[in-house]
Write a protein that holds these residues in place. Structure first.
Motif, short mmCIF file in Angstrom:
data_model
loop_
_atom_site.label_atom_id
_atom_site.label_comp_id
_atom_site.label_asym_id
_atom_site.label_seq_id
_atom_site.Cartn_x
_atom_site.Cartn_y
_atom_site.Cartn_z
N ASN A 87 0.80 -1.22 0.00
CA ASN A 87 0.00 0.00 0.00
C ASN A 87 0.83 1.27 0.00
O ASN A 87 0.29 2.36 0.06
CB ASN A 87 -0.93 -0.01 1.22
N THR A 88 2.15 1.13 -0.07
CA THR A 88 3.03 2.30 -0.05
C THR A 88 3.12 2.91 -1.45
O THR A 88 3.43 2.20 -2.41
CB THR A 88 4.44 1.90 0.44
N SER A 89 2.88 4.20 -1.55
CA SER A 89 3.06 4.91 -2.82
C SER A 89 4.56 5.02 -3.07
O SER A 89 5.27 5.71 -2.33
CB SER A 89 2.43 6.30 -2.75
N LEU A 90 5.06 4.35 -4.09
CA LEU A 90 6.49 4.38 -4.37
C LEU A 90 6.98 5.77 -4.77
O LEU A 90 8.06 6.18 -4.35
CB LEU A 90 6.85 3.32 -5.41
N PRO A 91 6.21 6.56 -5.54
CA PRO A 91 6.67 7.92 -5.83
C PRO A 91 6.82 8.76 -4.57
O PRO A 91 7.73 9.58 -4.47
CB PRO A 91 5.59 8.49 -6.75
N ALA A 92 5.93 8.57 -3.60
CA ALA A 92 6.00 9.35 -2.37
C ALA A 92 7.14 8.90 -1.47
O ALA A 92 7.74 9.70 -0.77
CB ALA A 92 4.68 9.26 -1.62
N SER A 93 7.47 7.60 -1.49
CA SER A 93 8.49 7.09 -0.57
C SER A 93 9.87 6.96 -1.18
O SER A 93 10.86 6.97 -0.46
CB SER A 93 8.05 5.75 0.02
N VAL A 94 9.97 6.83 -2.51
CA VAL A 94 11.29 6.67 -3.15
C VAL A 94 11.63 7.91 -3.97
O VAL A 94 12.57 8.63 -3.65
CB VAL A 94 11.34 5.41 -4.04
N TYR A 122 2.63 1.12 -6.54
CA TYR A 122 2.46 0.86 -5.11
C TYR A 122 3.19 -0.43 -4.79
O TYR A 122 3.17 -1.37 -5.56
CB TYR A 122 0.97 0.70 -4.76
N GLY A 123 3.81 -0.46 -3.65
CA GLY A 123 4.54 -1.65 -3.23
C GLY A 123 4.88 -1.56 -1.76
O GLY A 123 4.22 -0.89 -0.98
N GLY A 151 1.11 -4.54 -15.92
CA GLY A 151 0.69 -3.77 -14.77
C GLY A 151 1.73 -3.59 -13.69
O GLY A 151 1.41 -3.14 -12.59
N THR A 152 2.98 -3.98 -13.95
CA THR A 152 4.03 -3.81 -12.94
C THR A 152 4.86 -2.58 -13.25
O THR A 152 5.04 -2.20 -14.41
CB THR A 152 4.95 -5.03 -12.86
N THR A 178 2.84 -2.24 -8.31
CA THR A 178 1.62 -2.48 -9.07
C THR A 178 0.90 -1.15 -9.28
O THR A 178 1.24 -0.14 -8.67
CB THR A 178 0.68 -3.44 -8.31
N GLY A 179 -0.11 -1.17 -10.13
CA GLY A 179 -0.84 0.05 -10.45
C GLY A 179 -1.81 0.51 -9.38
O GLY A 179 -2.20 1.66 -9.34
N SER A 180 -2.20 -0.40 -8.49
CA SER A 180 -3.19 -0.07 -7.44
C SER A 180 -2.68 -0.56 -6.09
O SER A 180 -2.03 -1.60 -6.01
CB SER A 180 -4.53 -0.74 -7.74
N PRO A 181 -3.03 0.16 -5.03
CA PRO A 181 -2.61 -0.29 -3.70
C PRO A 181 -3.22 -1.65 -3.36
O PRO A 181 -4.36 -1.92 -3.68
CB PRO A 181 -3.12 0.79 -2.75
N GLY A 182 -2.40 -2.49 -2.73
CA GLY A 182 -2.88 -3.78 -2.27
C GLY A 182 -2.92 -4.89 -3.31
O GLY A 182 -3.15 -6.04 -2.97
N GLU A 183 -2.70 -4.58 -4.60
CA GLU A 183 -2.66 -5.63 -5.62
C GLU A 183 -1.49 -6.55 -5.32
O GLU A 183 -0.43 -6.10 -4.92
CB GLU A 183 -2.42 -5.03 -7.01
#
Length: 149
Positions: free
Chosen positions: A54-61, A74-75, A100-101, A134-139
């Motif tokens: 559920n982590t937004s990769l753009p926000a965290s990386v 998201y990952g 979708g990855t 993935t394109g959506s959180p939790g996928e």
């Protein structure tokens, strides 16, 4: 107040003297690491994992990579893999199977982002953190990561 600071300094001194607060952070990953040298085999450059989080990769990386491209996905907050390059490489490509990855690679040369693939020249020796998103959180999705020269 002075008493608290002195007491806090005393406690901090005790913690530092027994080595609890002074050791550097050790890089961790979800699925392990790949160590590659020039001329590596296809098996050495292949790894399996399961993406999702559920982590937004753009926000965290990173929001954008060194080329100005958007980073997406998201990952997990922790990188999926650590990629250790024992020497520099003229060219490397990292690919993740399946649609979708997203892929984010952060290392000595900065950040690279791609939609399932990152390809660039001029890879310096060192450690790179690799996130598969993935394109959506939790996928959740199983994947194969392939690194090629």
């Amino acid at each position: 107040m002075l008493r608290r600071m002195v007491g806090g300094a005393f406690i901090l001194g005790i913690v530092a003297s027994i080595g609890l607060a002074v050791s550097p952070a050790i890089a961790q990953s979800n699925f392990g690491s790949l160590t590659l040298a020039p001329g590596f085999s296809a098996n050495e450059g292949t790894a399996q994992g399961r993406t999702g989080g559920n982590t937004s990769l753009p926000a965290s990386v990173a929001e954008r990579d060194r080329n100005g491209d958007l980073c997406l996905g998201y990952g997990s907050a922790t990188p999926d893999y650590l990629l250790n390059l024992t020497a520099g490489f003229e060219q490397l490509t990292l690919r993740v199977n399946g649609g979708g990855t997203t892929l984010i690679v952060q290392g000595p040369g900065g950040v690279l982002c791609g939609d399932g693939q990152v390809s660039a020249s001029g890879w310096a020796a060192g450690e790179y953190q690799v996130w598969v998103g993935t394109g959506s959180p939790g996928e959740r999705s199983n994947y194969t990561l392939r690194v090629s020269e």
